[in-house]
Design an enzyme around this catalytic site. Structure first.
Site, PDB file in Angstrom:
ATOM      1  CG  HIS A  16      45.610  37.864  47.045  1.00 27.08           C
ATOM      2  ND1 HIS A  16      46.053  37.297  45.870  1.00 27.08           N
ATOM      3  CD2 HIS A  16      46.670  37.858  47.885  1.00 27.08           C
ATOM      4  CE1 HIS A  16      47.322  36.957  45.997  1.00 27.08           C
ATOM      5  NE2 HIS A  16      47.730  37.293  47.212  1.00 27.08           N
TER       6      HIS A  16
ATOM      7  CG  ASP B 237      44.433  37.408  42.789  1.00 24.41           C
ATOM      8  OD1 ASP B 237      44.078  38.492  43.290  1.00 24.41           O
ATOM      9  OD2 ASP B 237      45.238  36.623  43.339  1.00 24.41           O
TER      10      ASP B 237
ATOM     11  CB  SER C  10      50.801  38.200  46.584  1.00 26.92           C
ATOM     12  OG  SER C  10      50.490  36.921  47.050  1.00 26.92           O
TER      13      SER C  10
END
Length: 276
Positions: free
Chosen positions: A83, A136, A233
């Protein structure tokens, strides 16, 4: 996004040419379990495999344009979250970001230490599902190799580092308070790997997210207080000297009963050699 995908989503864009630093400081051997919200400052020399992803054109010159983290798992191979390479984060396709860089060895993002590596190649897991958040993973290939000391080994299937209660550390330059207070220097928070039942109870498939044990692992503390947050992230979760997860999603930051959810490295490791 929530705190559901733990990325910095909105920063002013100020174009600025990237100047490569000349020398990487030689790191100490990787010592993962030492000891982000509820964390403490840590030097990149203590965790040389932690890297920052950067684009000044998209995110501005402050803090070197950092927007996500990553982990070095091979001389030219960096893992991050899929992402992080999405339009939701970058505002465009990743290949339309001309100054996408991997920053290695820079503890303070306001400085110029370390080296900024152009991405020679980017592979984003085609199986990644943004709504379900499974798989992810993205793999960035660096333009030239790093020394072996910068590499953290990946945990494989059955690794004892995944046992519930195992002490782990999450690293990043993201929000340290849960209120938009982004760090300029690298931070580390100590958490515990949690059992799948706890994670499934926290995220049973509601609007907050669906925890999937085969591709995810979660970590935190029962009372909260320590966690990854926005801007972290793609950064590493390390236990037993091995990379066990990448910061992916969760509800809030450091909230009791809402642990951080990470991409399970043992599930995605087979994808890495072919594309890294």
């Amino acid at each position: 996004m929530r705190r559901s995908l733990r990325s910095l989503l909105a920063v002013s864009a100020v174009p600025l040419a990237v100047a490569l630093a000349l020398v990487l400081v030689a790191p100490a051997p990787a010592t993962a379990d030492r000891g982000v919200v509820g964390g403490q400052p840590v030097r990149t020399v203590e965790a040389p495999w932690v890297v920052a992803l950067s684009s000044r054109e998209v995110f501005g010159a402050a803090r070197s344009g950092q927007f996500c983290g990553g982990a070095v798992v091979g001389p030219t191979t960096v893992l991050t979250a899929a992402h992080c390479m999405s339009r939701a984060v970058l505002g465009r396709s990743w290949w339309e970001v001309p100054d996408l860089r991997v920053i290695v060895g820079r503890n303070d993002l306001r400085g110029t230490a370390g080296v900024e590596y152009p991405a020679a190649r980017v592979w984003v897991n085609p199986a990644y599902e943004g709504d379900e958040r499974a798989g992810d993973l993205a793999v960035i290939t660096l333009s030239r190799p790093l020394p072996p000391a910068y590499v953290v080994p990946m945990a494989r299937q059955g690794d004892p580092a995944y046992r519930p209660g195992t002490r782990a550390a999450v690293y990043g330059w993201g929000d340290t308070e849960g209120d938009g207070s982004y760090a300029s220097t690298l931070h580390m928070a100590t958490v515990r790997v949690l059992d799948d039942a706890t994670c499934e109870t926290a995220y049973p498939g509601s609007t907050e997210g669906d925890y999937q044990a085969d591709s995810m692992v979660c970590a935190g503390l029962p009372k909260g207080g320590h966690d990854a947050c926005q801007g972290d992230s793609g950064g590493p979760l390390v236990a037993g000297g091995r990379l066990v997860g990448l910061v992916s999603w969760g509800s809030g930051c450091a909230v009791a009963g809402r642990p951080g959810v990470y991409t399970r490295i043992s599930a995605v490791a087979p994808l890495v050699p072919a594309h890294g």
